[in-house]
Design a protein around this motif. Structure first.
Motif, mmCIF file in Angstrom:
data_model
loop_
_atom_site.group_PDB
_atom_site.id
_atom_site.type_symbol
_atom_site.label_atom_id
_atom_site.label_comp_id
_atom_site.label_asym_id
_atom_site.label_seq_id
_atom_site.Cartn_x
_atom_site.Cartn_y
_atom_site.Cartn_z
ATOM 1 N N VAL A 133 0.830 -1.200 0.000
ATOM 2 C CA VAL A 133 0.000 0.000 0.000
ATOM 3 C C VAL A 133 0.867 1.253 0.000
ATOM 4 C CG1 VAL A 133 -1.772 1.251 1.259
ATOM 5 C CG2 VAL A 133 -1.818 -1.237 1.189
ATOM 6 N N ALA A 134 1.860 1.291 0.853
ATOM 7 C CA ALA A 134 2.734 2.461 0.955
ATOM 8 C C ALA A 134 4.165 2.019 0.665
ATOM 9 C CB ALA A 134 2.652 3.058 2.354
ATOM 10 N N PRO A 135 4.983 2.927 0.152
ATOM 11 C CA PRO A 135 6.376 2.538 -0.081
ATOM 12 C C PRO A 135 7.087 2.258 1.241
ATOM 13 C CG PRO A 135 6.065 4.869 -0.475
ATOM 14 C CD PRO A 135 4.710 4.290 -0.247
ATOM 15 N N VAL A 136 7.835 1.171 1.269
ATOM 16 C CA VAL A 136 8.555 0.783 2.478
ATOM 17 C C VAL A 136 9.895 1.502 2.473
ATOM 18 C CG1 VAL A 136 9.486 -1.154 3.769
ATOM 19 C CG2 VAL A 136 7.402 -1.445 2.446
ATOM 20 N N ARG A 137 10.273 2.021 3.629
ATOM 21 C CA ARG A 137 11.491 2.811 3.716
ATOM 22 C C ARG A 137 12.469 2.184 4.690
ATOM 23 N NH1 ARG A 137 8.974 8.818 3.442
ATOM 24 N NH2 ARG A 137 7.761 8.362 1.613
ATOM 25 N N SER A 138 13.713 2.437 4.423
ATOM 26 C CA SER A 138 14.785 2.018 5.312
ATOM 27 C C SER A 138 15.392 3.293 5.878
ATOM 28 C CB SER A 138 15.823 1.230 4.536
ATOM 29 O OG SER A 138 16.912 0.952 5.350
ATOM 30 N N THR A 139 15.478 3.404 7.189
ATOM 31 C CA THR A 139 15.913 4.636 7.819
ATOM 32 C C THR A 139 17.138 4.392 8.686
ATOM 33 O OG1 THR A 139 13.625 5.370 7.900
ATOM 34 C CG2 THR A 139 15.163 6.549 9.272
ATOM 35 N N PHE A 140 18.118 5.279 8.566
ATOM 36 C CA PHE A 140 19.289 5.293 9.425
ATOM 37 C C PHE A 140 19.284 6.618 10.165
ATOM 38 C CE2 PHE A 140 20.486 3.005 5.569
ATOM 39 C CZ PHE A 140 20.793 1.774 6.092
ATOM 40 N N SER A 141 19.455 6.598 11.472
ATOM 41 C CA SER A 141 19.536 7.827 12.243
ATOM 42 C C SER A 141 20.952 7.994 12.774
ATOM 43 C CB SER A 141 18.562 7.808 13.419
ATOM 44 O OG SER A 141 17.244 7.821 12.957
ATOM 45 N N LEU A 149 29.165 11.543 8.105
ATOM 46 C CA LEU A 149 29.523 11.543 6.687
ATOM 47 C C LEU A 149 29.867 10.141 6.200
ATOM 48 C CD1 LEU A 149 31.614 14.816 6.464
ATOM 49 C CD2 LEU A 149 29.305 14.429 5.635
ATOM 50 N N GLY A 150 30.467 9.325 7.054
ATOM 51 C CA GLY A 150 30.781 7.949 6.681
ATOM 52 C C GLY A 150 29.534 7.120 6.451
ATOM 53 N N ILE A 151 28.530 7.289 7.309
ATOM 54 C CA ILE A 151 27.274 6.552 7.155
ATOM 55 C C ILE A 151 26.542 7.009 5.902
ATOM 56 C CG2 ILE A 151 24.998 6.204 8.163
ATOM 57 C CD1 ILE A 151 26.369 6.158 10.895
ATOM 58 N N ALA A 152 26.528 8.321 5.662
ATOM 59 C CA ALA A 152 25.864 8.842 4.466
ATOM 60 C C ALA A 152 26.556 8.355 3.197
ATOM 61 C CB ALA A 152 25.849 10.364 4.503
ATOM 62 N N SER A 153 27.873 8.342 3.220
ATOM 63 C CA SER A 153 28.635 7.904 2.056
ATOM 64 C C SER A 153 28.429 6.421 1.783
ATOM 65 C CB SER A 153 30.113 8.193 2.269
ATOM 66 O OG SER A 153 30.872 7.683 1.205
ATOM 67 N N SER A 154 28.442 5.608 2.831
ATOM 68 C CA SER A 154 28.282 4.170 2.631
ATOM 69 C C SER A 154 26.879 3.831 2.148
ATOM 70 C CB SER A 154 28.594 3.419 3.920
ATOM 71 O OG SER A 154 27.634 3.695 4.910
ATOM 72 N N THR A 155 25.893 4.599 2.572
ATOM 73 C CA THR A 155 24.525 4.375 2.109
ATOM 74 C C THR A 155 24.421 4.604 0.614
ATOM 75 O OG1 THR A 155 23.668 5.094 4.237
ATOM 76 C CG2 THR A 155 22.127 5.052 2.405
ATOM 77 N N ALA A 156 25.019 5.672 0.128
ATOM 78 C CA ALA A 156 24.941 5.996 -1.295
ATOM 79 C C ALA A 156 25.862 5.094 -2.122
ATOM 80 C CB ALA A 156 25.316 7.453 -1.509
ATOM 81 N N LYS A 157 27.020 4.746 -1.570
ATOM 82 C CA LYS A 157 28.026 4.019 -2.331
ATOM 83 C C LYS A 157 27.721 2.527 -2.439
ATOM 84 C CE LYS A 157 32.027 4.712 -0.626
ATOM 85 N NZ LYS A 157 33.367 4.688 -0.066
ATOM 86 N N ARG A 158 26.920 2.013 -1.566
ATOM 87 C CA ARG A 158 26.690 0.582 -1.447
ATOM 88 C C ARG A 158 26.036 -0.055 -2.683
ATOM 89 N NH1 ARG A 158 22.962 -0.702 3.277
ATOM 90 N NH2 ARG A 158 23.751 1.321 3.811
ATOM 91 N N GLY A 159 25.882 0.687 -3.750
ATOM 92 C CA GLY A 159 25.230 0.167 -4.939
ATOM 93 C C GLY A 159 23.805 0.651 -5.050
ATOM 94 N N TYR A 160 23.372 1.449 -4.105
ATOM 95 C CA TYR A 160 22.004 1.944 -4.141
ATOM 96 C C TYR A 160 21.888 3.067 -5.176
ATOM 97 C CZ TYR A 160 17.461 3.416 -2.485
ATOM 98 O OH TYR A 160 16.137 3.735 -2.413
ATOM 99 N N ARG A 161 22.545 4.185 -4.952
ATOM 100 C CA ARG A 161 22.614 5.279 -5.923
ATOM 101 C C ARG A 161 23.980 5.927 -5.826
ATOM 102 N NH1 ARG A 161 17.990 8.163 -7.889
ATOM 103 N NH2 ARG A 161 19.511 9.387 -9.028
ATOM 104 N N PRO A 162 25.021 5.325 -6.414
ATOM 105 C CA PRO A 162 26.364 5.897 -6.292
ATOM 106 C C PRO A 162 26.507 7.251 -6.970
ATOM 107 C CG PRO A 162 26.389 3.989 -7.744
ATOM 108 C CD PRO A 162 25.021 4.068 -7.145
ATOM 109 N N ASP A 163 25.616 7.583 -7.906
ATOM 110 C CA ASP A 163 25.697 8.886 -8.559
ATOM 111 C C ASP A 163 25.265 10.018 -7.634
ATOM 112 O OD1 ASP A 163 23.116 7.779 -8.672
ATOM 113 O OD2 ASP A 163 22.531 9.165 -10.266
ATOM 114 N N LEU A 164 24.573 9.702 -6.546
ATOM 115 C CA LEU A 164 24.123 10.727 -5.602
ATOM 116 C C LEU A 164 25.032 10.849 -4.380
ATOM 117 C CD1 LEU A 164 20.264 10.202 -5.537
ATOM 118 C CD2 LEU A 164 21.582 11.867 -6.820
ATOM 119 N N ARG A 165 26.215 10.219 -4.428
ATOM 120 C CA ARG A 165 27.106 10.213 -3.267
ATOM 121 C C ARG A 165 27.548 11.620 -2.885
ATOM 122 N NH1 ARG A 165 32.642 9.900 -2.761
ATOM 123 N NH2 ARG A 165 33.301 9.187 -0.731
ATOM 124 N N LYS A 166 27.997 12.414 -3.858
ATOM 125 C CA LYS A 166 28.459 13.774 -3.561
ATOM 126 C C LYS A 166 27.336 14.647 -3.020
ATOM 127 C CE LYS A 166 32.448 15.050 -6.278
ATOM 128 N NZ LYS A 166 32.929 15.747 -7.458
#
Length: 145
Positions: free
Chosen positions: A74-82, A93-110
């Motif tokens: 029904v609703a989009p399921v989200r994964s949240t890191f605090s 910054l390390g957590i944010a970088s690893s989230t983007a770099k992990r193959g999810y959206r590496p183009d949005l890392r910067k």
């Protein structure tokens, strides 16, 4: 519905668009848009994979959409890191970088790192102004030389 078709439907008009001057850039206030630029790459509505970095009660919250979810959900399921603000800038910054770099959206890392750094710097308390240094007669007025 494909993301390209969604973008074609959303790009001309949606409630999140912010238009300034006629010749100026078009911005967007949609959730999941890291740079607030109205484009297909950064769109939080048209893309299936988005990264949203926000400040919630003094914590940096990094939210991503889970891609392997039943299409009947029904609703989009989200994964949240605090990330707590007192954890430190490097950790956030390390957590944010690893989230983007992990193959999810590496183009949005910067963009993810820039948004996280901006939120962390906004959370810091500003330093007080340094005392004024007196010059000339005002500096020597109270002192007998």
């Amino acid at each position: 519905m494909s993301s390209d078709l969604q973008w074609l439907l959303l790009r001309k008009s949606n409630s999140y668009m912010v238009k300034g001057l006629p010749e100026g850039p078009i911005f967007s206030k949609e959730p999941g848009n890291l740079l607030n630029i109205h484009s297909h790459k950064y769109s939080g509505l048209a893309n299936a994979k988005t990264i949203d970095v926000s400040d919630v009660n003094g914590k940096i919250t990094i939210t991503t959409h889970k891609t392997k979810v039943s299409p009947r959900a029904v609703a989009p399921v989200r994964s949240t890191f605090s990330v707590r603000s007192r954890s430190g800038t490097r950790r956030a910054l390390g957590i944010a970088s690893s989230t983007a770099k992990r193959g999810y959206r590496p183009d949005l890392r910067k963009a993810t790192l820039a948004r996280t750094a901006a939120l962390l710097s906004a959370q810091k308390e500003p330093k007080g102004a340094p005392p004024k240094k007196l010059r000339g007669k005002k500096a020597t007025k109270g002192f007998a030389v």
